[in-house]
Each structure stands twice: as C-alpha cells, then as structure tokens.
Scaffold this active site. Sequence first.
Site, PDB file in Angstrom:
ATOM      1  N   CYS A   1      -0.823 -36.722  60.112  1.00 17.40           N
ATOM      2  CA  CYS A   1      -0.386 -35.365  59.758  1.00 17.40           C
ATOM      3  C   CYS A   1      -1.385 -34.610  58.880  1.00 17.40           C
ATOM      4  O   CYS A   1      -1.162 -33.459  58.536  1.00 17.40           O
ATOM      5  CB  CYS A   1       0.988 -35.392  59.098  1.00 17.40           C
ATOM      6  SG  CYS A   1       2.284 -35.872  60.258  1.00 17.40           S
TER       7      CYS A   1
ATOM      8  N   HIS B   1       5.581 -19.602  65.507  1.00 20.98           N
ATOM      9  CA  HIS B   1       4.219 -19.556  66.044  1.00 20.98           C
ATOM     10  C   HIS B   1       3.181 -19.203  64.981  1.00 20.98           C
ATOM     11  O   HIS B   1       2.186 -18.533  65.269  1.00 20.98           O
ATOM     12  CB  HIS B   1       4.144 -18.625  67.262  1.00 20.98           C
ATOM     13  CG  HIS B   1       4.766 -19.248  68.466  1.00 20.98           C
ATOM     14  ND1 HIS B   1       6.125 -19.212  68.690  1.00 20.98           N
ATOM     15  CD2 HIS B   1       4.228 -19.956  69.491  1.00 20.98           C
ATOM     16  CE1 HIS B   1       6.400 -19.849  69.804  1.00 20.98           C
ATOM     17  NE2 HIS B   1       5.269 -20.327  70.318  1.00 20.98           N
TER      18      HIS B   1
ATOM     19  N   GLU C   1      12.429 -31.720  62.023  1.00 18.22           N
ATOM     20  CA  GLU C   1      11.024 -31.632  62.410  1.00 18.22           C
ATOM     21  C   GLU C   1      10.782 -32.276  63.777  1.00 18.22           C
ATOM     22  O   GLU C   1       9.991 -31.793  64.569  1.00 18.22           O
ATOM     23  CB  GLU C   1      10.191 -32.322  61.326  1.00 18.22           C
ATOM     24  CG  GLU C   1       8.718 -32.265  61.536  1.00 18.22           C
ATOM     25  CD  GLU C   1       7.948 -32.877  60.372  1.00 18.22           C
ATOM     26  OE1 GLU C   1       7.864 -32.231  59.314  1.00 18.22           O
ATOM     27  OE2 GLU C   1       7.460 -33.999  60.526  1.00 18.22           O
TER      28      GLU C   1
END
Length: 149
Positions: A25, A75, A136
Amino acid sequence: MSKIRITKQFSFETGHALYGYDGKCKNVHGHSYKLSVTVIGTPISDSNNVKFGMVIDFSDLKKIVREEIVDLFDHATVFNKNTPHVELAQELKNRGHHVILVDYQPTSENMVVDFAKKIKDRLPNDIQLHSLKLQETESSFAEWFASDN
C-alpha cells in the site's frame, strides 16, 4: 417517541498511497469504497409536515454526504500533504488529475474520522451521527461510532 436509526449507503472510487508503509500500500493504488452512514433521531410527529414520520429525508442525507465526501473523493487520489508524495501530487495536478492533499495518512481509519467530522457539521441540530462504516475491500473496513468518541 422512539429514537430511530436510519442508514444510507454510498460508493465511490478513490486512489491513495501510504507513505512510509512497509507493504504494497506504499504504492499508489485504488479502492471501490462503500460508506454506510447511520444517523439517529426522532421521527417528525407533526402530521402537517411534509416529512411526517421521517428522522431525516434520505435525499437530505444524500445531499450532505455527496457534497462533503462522495463528489470530492470520487475518482480522486489522496495523499498526505506532509510527505514527499506532494511532488507526485503536483505532477498529477499539472496533468489534470483530481488530487486531494490531507493532513493525515489516508488510511480507512483516518478517512472515516475525517468523514465523521464533515457529516456532523452539516446535520440538523436534532439529528446525530450515530456511526460510519467505510469499507475498503470486501473483507476490510473501518468503523466510527459516536458513542466511542
């Protein structure tokens, strides 16, 4: 009258990177987030009110969450503004990408705290934010409860 909890669910796509993290990550990547927003209040008891029987109109809650979170984060790519990722963020902005710089590590845990504050600030006085669940992935989520804070 009884207190009632109502929940509205939202989804949005957001990219992020965790600076200094010791796993995958640390790389820029994205998630299809699902956000469940639960508020608590007493349903309107005035039969002359067009919102009679509602704690809050779902469309009013939707407007708040869309304006404060979904429309902003959908986005977008989120970076901690206090990391070297700001150079990458600026390059992406220069190329027309939607980038958000925050003052925290953009983990689900920190994002859900940020979202709670934004939503609480916009709710009517007689409605309280009860909880948030920010999912998530299919199996990973962070939760915020007013009773814990």
